[in-house]
Scaffold this motif. Structure first.
Motif, PDB file in Angstrom:
ATOM      1  N   PRO A 143       5.948   0.239  -0.315  1.00 53.25           N
ATOM      2  CA  PRO A 143       4.867   0.117  -1.304  1.00 53.25           C
ATOM      3  C   PRO A 143       4.320   1.507  -1.637  1.00 53.25           C
ATOM      4  O   PRO A 143       4.334   2.415  -0.790  1.00 53.25           O
ATOM      5  CB  PRO A 143       3.825  -0.746  -0.589  1.00 53.25           C
ATOM      6  N   GLU A 144       3.846   1.672  -2.865  1.00 49.95           N
ATOM      7  CA  GLU A 144       3.380   2.983  -3.311  1.00 49.95           C
ATOM      8  C   GLU A 144       2.350   3.595  -2.365  1.00 49.95           C
ATOM      9  O   GLU A 144       2.330   4.799  -2.139  1.00 49.95           O
ATOM     10  CB  GLU A 144       2.793   2.878  -4.718  1.00 49.95           C
ATOM     11  N   SER A 145       1.500   2.751  -1.787  1.00 50.32           N
ATOM     12  CA  SER A 145       0.408   3.235  -0.937  1.00 50.32           C
ATOM     13  C   SER A 145       0.914   3.940   0.321  1.00 50.32           C
ATOM     14  O   SER A 145       0.206   4.777   0.897  1.00 50.32           O
ATOM     15  CB  SER A 145      -0.495   2.067  -0.515  1.00 50.32           C
ATOM     16  N   HIS A 146       2.127   3.614   0.785  1.00 45.38           N
ATOM     17  CA  HIS A 146       2.642   4.167   2.034  1.00 45.38           C
ATOM     18  C   HIS A 146       3.896   5.022   1.830  1.00 45.38           C
ATOM     19  O   HIS A 146       4.549   5.405   2.805  1.00 45.38           O
ATOM     20  CB  HIS A 146       2.945   3.031   3.019  1.00 45.38           C
ATOM     21  N   HIS A 147       4.221   5.312   0.582  1.00 47.15           N
ATOM     22  CA  HIS A 147       5.428   6.065   0.283  1.00 47.15           C
ATOM     23  C   HIS A 147       5.435   7.435   0.970  1.00 47.15           C
ATOM     24  O   HIS A 147       6.395   7.807   1.658  1.00 47.15           O
ATOM     25  CB  HIS A 147       5.579   6.224  -1.235  1.00 47.15           C
ATOM     26  N   THR A 197       5.226  -6.697  -6.423  1.00 47.40           N
ATOM     27  CA  THR A 197       4.436  -5.495  -6.127  1.00 47.40           C
ATOM     28  C   THR A 197       5.219  -4.241  -6.490  1.00 47.40           C
ATOM     29  O   THR A 197       6.456  -4.247  -6.486  1.00 47.40           O
ATOM     30  CB  THR A 197       4.051  -5.452  -4.632  1.00 47.40           C
ATOM     31  N   GLU A 199       6.914  -0.991  -5.797  1.00 46.14           N
ATOM     32  CA  GLU A 199       7.518  -0.353  -4.628  1.00 46.14           C
ATOM     33  C   GLU A 199       8.323   0.861  -5.070  1.00 46.14           C
ATOM     34  O   GLU A 199       8.640   1.009  -6.256  1.00 46.14           O
ATOM     35  CB  GLU A 199       8.432  -1.320  -3.877  1.00 46.14           C
TER      36      GLU A 199
END
Length: 371
Positions: A143-147, A197, A199
């Motif tokens: 996910p973008e938040s944890h890339h 979502t 990603e």
């Protein structure tokens, strides 16, 4: 808290993985058990009765050595022979012995690198390849938040290297879909609801030598309870590991001047020299232990001199006839491993919070003496 023997062996095999050893080399745990806490480790080049007595006096439960205690197949274990008495002394005093031999020679940051460091060689290459690291392409959906967190974890674990380039990756934005079922713990979405979502498809290179570490780091940094990733073997050649090193001196020296450098670097009382003392030396091949059969490798690599031990009479004659120069500091020059392994292992154990002490043996196991 003291480290268990298994923890110490895992650290040694991080420094010198077993698959770096030449075929049929006698490495690994040879005597005793490491299924216990270890308060003290003794590092030595050879295991002799004097070294065992040193271990006993220090209270060391584990000896890490370079040269094997058991090298040939045992026909019997008689305690009235020197080798049998040595083994009996180890077992009687519950002292385990772990051997790290040609895998420590080949390892990045192992014996041959320490010898090259001592000679101050620059721009090094491996003299004889033993193992080439298989490369894999790792693809994971994040996910973008944890890339950034996942990418950084992979890089910190040793992924993303190709040649002299680090932090290599490729990243593509897309849409991931999933339907969390009963028993799931979704980071995004809800059980029973189809979720879409944003990603990122993250691709990077992972060498075999760090594959387990990299995947573990990725899974720890990734927020999903079920992580989707792929691992593909690549044709691209990875790093090579092997015996010996070839490098250059900062400035040329005569052979006799270089011989003095070797004596000082390896703390030996003398060296044997093949070749004209006035010959200029710039490119150097060094190989710890007995390296007579690698003379041709040194010549092929363009070395001006080969530094290695146990050169026999006929090899010296052949080298002289071929114009190859040799400096032989003896097999025992590998004693350089004692302080280096002890220092490395001490640092690694301290990082993990262990109080286990690591000591370099003070016993001189050189069998020759001069008159």
């Amino acid at each position: 808290m003291f480290a268990r023997g298994e923890n110490i062996i895992q650290l040694m095999e991080r420094l010198a993985p077993k698959h770096y050893a030449v075929p049929d080399d006698k490495i690994g745990l040879q005597v005793g058990s490491v299924a216990r806490e270890i308060r003290k480790v003794l590092v030595t080049l050879d295991v002799t009765q004097a070294v065992v007595e040193e271990a006993k006096s220090l209270g060391a439960e584990l000896i890490i050595a370079h040269h094997a205690v058991i090298f040939r197949p045992l026909a019997h274990l008689r305690t009235d022979t020197p080798s049998g008495a040595l083994t009996a002394n180890l077992i009687k005093n519950d002292i385990a012995v772990y051997i790290s031999h040609t895998n420590l020679d080949s390892a990045d940051g192992g014996i041959n690198d320490w010898m090259a460091d001592a000679l101050e060689l620059n721009g090094r290459d491996v003299l004889e390849e033993v193992h080439t690291d298989q490369l894999y392409k790792l693809v994971v959906f994040v996910p973008e938040s944890h890339h950034e967190a996942v990418k950084t974890a992979l890089f910190n674990a040793g992924a993303g290297w190709t040649g002299n380039y680090s932090h290599c990756s490729f990243n593509i934005e897309g849409t991931g879909t999933f339907l969390p079922r009963e028993g799931s713990d979704p980071f995004i979405g809800k059980q029973g609801s189809l979720t879409e979502t944003k990603e990122i498809r993250l691709e990077t290179i992972v060498p075999l030598s760090v594959r387990k570490k990299a995947i573990a780091a990725m899974l720890k940094a990734h927020p999903y309870d079920e992580v989707t990733y792929d691992l593909y073997a690549m044709d691209l050649k990875g790093r090579s590991f092997g015996l010996g090193r070839v490098g250059k001196l900062s400035e040329p020296e005569t052979l006799d001047e270089f011989a003095d450098r070797v004596k000082k670097a390896f703390d030996v009382p003398f060296v044997r020299i093949v070749g004209d003392g006035a010959k200029k030396i710039r490119k150097v091949a060094v190989l710890g232990g007995s390296g007579a059969k690698y003379m041709r490798h040194a010549t092929f690599a363009g070395a001006d001199v080969l530094v290695t031990g146990d050169i026999d009479f006929h090899t010296a004659q052949d080298a002289l006839a071929a114009g190859m120069t040799i400096v032989d500091p003896g097999h025992h020059a590998e004693k350089i491993m004692k302080p280096n392994v002890a220092e490395w292992l001490t640092e690694q154990l301290a990082r993990q919070g262990y109080k286990t002490e690591v000591v370099a043996s003070a016993v001189d196991t050189e069998p020759f003496r001069l008159r």
